[in-house]
Motif scaffolding. Structure first.
Motif, PDB file in Angstrom:
ATOM      1  N   ASP A 107       0.804  -1.215   0.000  1.00  8.55           N
ATOM      2  CA  ASP A 107       0.000   0.000   0.000  1.00  8.55           C
ATOM      3  C   ASP A 107       0.842   1.271   0.000  1.00  8.55           C
ATOM      4  O   ASP A 107       0.340   2.350  -0.296  1.00  8.55           O
ATOM      5  N   TYR A 108       2.113   1.152   0.342  1.00  8.66           N
ATOM      6  CA  TYR A 108       3.004   2.310   0.395  1.00  8.66           C
ATOM      7  C   TYR A 108       3.309   2.785  -1.020  1.00  8.66           C
ATOM      8  O   TYR A 108       3.719   2.028  -1.879  1.00  8.66           O
ATOM      9  N   PHE A 127       0.009   6.470   1.267  1.00  6.57           N
ATOM     10  CA  PHE A 127      -0.432   5.089   1.172  1.00  6.57           C
ATOM     11  C   PHE A 127      -1.715   5.032   0.355  1.00  6.57           C
ATOM     12  O   PHE A 127      -2.482   5.991   0.318  1.00  6.57           O
ATOM     13  N   ASN A 128      -1.946   3.896  -0.275  1.00  3.29           N
ATOM     14  CA  ASN A 128      -3.202   3.646  -0.962  1.00  3.29           C
ATOM     15  C   ASN A 128      -4.133   2.926   0.009  1.00  3.29           C
ATOM     16  O   ASN A 128      -3.770   1.909   0.597  1.00  3.29           O
ATOM     17  N   ILE A 129      -5.308   3.498   0.193  1.00  7.40           N
ATOM     18  CA  ILE A 129      -6.356   2.820   0.952  1.00  7.40           C
ATOM     19  C   ILE A 129      -7.220   2.117  -0.081  1.00  7.40           C
ATOM     20  O   ILE A 129      -7.775   2.759  -0.973  1.00  7.40           O
ATOM     21  N   LYS A 130      -7.305   0.823   0.025  1.00  6.11           N
ATOM     22  CA  LYS A 130      -8.033   0.046  -0.983  1.00  6.11           C
ATOM     23  C   LYS A 130      -9.519   0.388  -1.028  1.00  6.11           C
ATOM     24  O   LYS A 130     -10.133   0.364  -2.082  1.00  6.11           O
ATOM     25  N   ASP A 142      -9.513   2.677  -3.830  1.00  3.91           N
ATOM     26  CA  ASP A 142      -8.189   3.208  -4.171  1.00  3.91           C
ATOM     27  C   ASP A 142      -8.052   4.706  -3.905  1.00  3.91           C
ATOM     28  O   ASP A 142      -7.930   5.509  -4.817  1.00  3.91           O
ATOM     29  N   VAL A 143      -8.035   5.056  -2.636  1.00 10.06           N
ATOM     30  CA  VAL A 143      -7.890   6.452  -2.220  1.00 10.06           C
ATOM     31  C   VAL A 143      -6.470   6.656  -1.697  1.00 10.06           C
ATOM     32  O   VAL A 143      -6.021   5.931  -0.804  1.00 10.06           O
TER      33      VAL A 143
END
Length: 182
Positions: A107-108, A127-130, A142-143
């Protein structure tokens, strides 16, 4: 890759420890993963798709907070902040998500420079928040989330999410944010 994530995790821990020194302030409105569980009954989440959805907010000291669930984990109270160009969480919440297995090395996304309200420039991890679920009803996949190294930084729901929505309005009388979805 495990070595890279270990480095990221250690960086999160060091930043948190450094941020803890100095004056301690009361954070009565800070992170509490259970704050919303008894206040709101949610329906099944909806995906974006041409609808109008009302989400309740709670106002504390003139600031509007909305319930946001991150990666299937806890629901956080986030400040509705259209002046924020993205989405922001503090190192404290990032550590909690990492320790809970809700953030991983995959996620990084790297580091980014950010201008903060006082005009200074800071470097933060991204980071990507799914998946973020707003008010139990609106699913945003994908935020990108900026992680502030300030342990006291508020969680901000900003234009990283609002730019995905056709429009929204605030109904102060009924304490609702009305989302007009694309």
């Amino acid at each position: 890759m495990a070595k890279k994530f270990k480095h990221i995790y250690i960086s999160l821990l060091v930043l948190a420890l450094c941020s803890c020194s100095g004056n301690k302030k009361s954070n009565a409105n800070r992170f509490d993963p259970n704050i919303w569980t008894d206040d709101f009954a949610y329906e099944q989440p909806l995906s974006l798709g041409g609808e109008t959805i009302s989400i309740p907010y709670v106002e504390r000291n003139g600031v509007k907070y909305i319930a946001v669930k991150i990666n299937g984990g806890p629901t956080f109270d986030m400040i509705v902040d259209t002046g924020c160009s993205g989405v922001l969480i503090s190192i404290k919440e990032a550590q909690y998500l990492a320790q809970s297995g809700l953030l991983s090395e995959d996620d990084y996304k790297g580091n980014a420079l950010s201008a903060i309200a006082d005009g200074s420039i800071v470097e933060n991890m991204v980071f990507n928040i799914k998946e973020m679920i707003i008010g139990g009803k609106i699913v945003c996949p994908d935020v990108d989330v900026t992680v502030s190294n300030n342990i006291s930084a508020p969680m901000l729901l900003g234009n990283g999410v609002f730019d995905r929505i056709s429009s929204f309005s605030i109904d102060n009388a009924n304490k609702q944010i009305i989302f007009h979805l694309q």
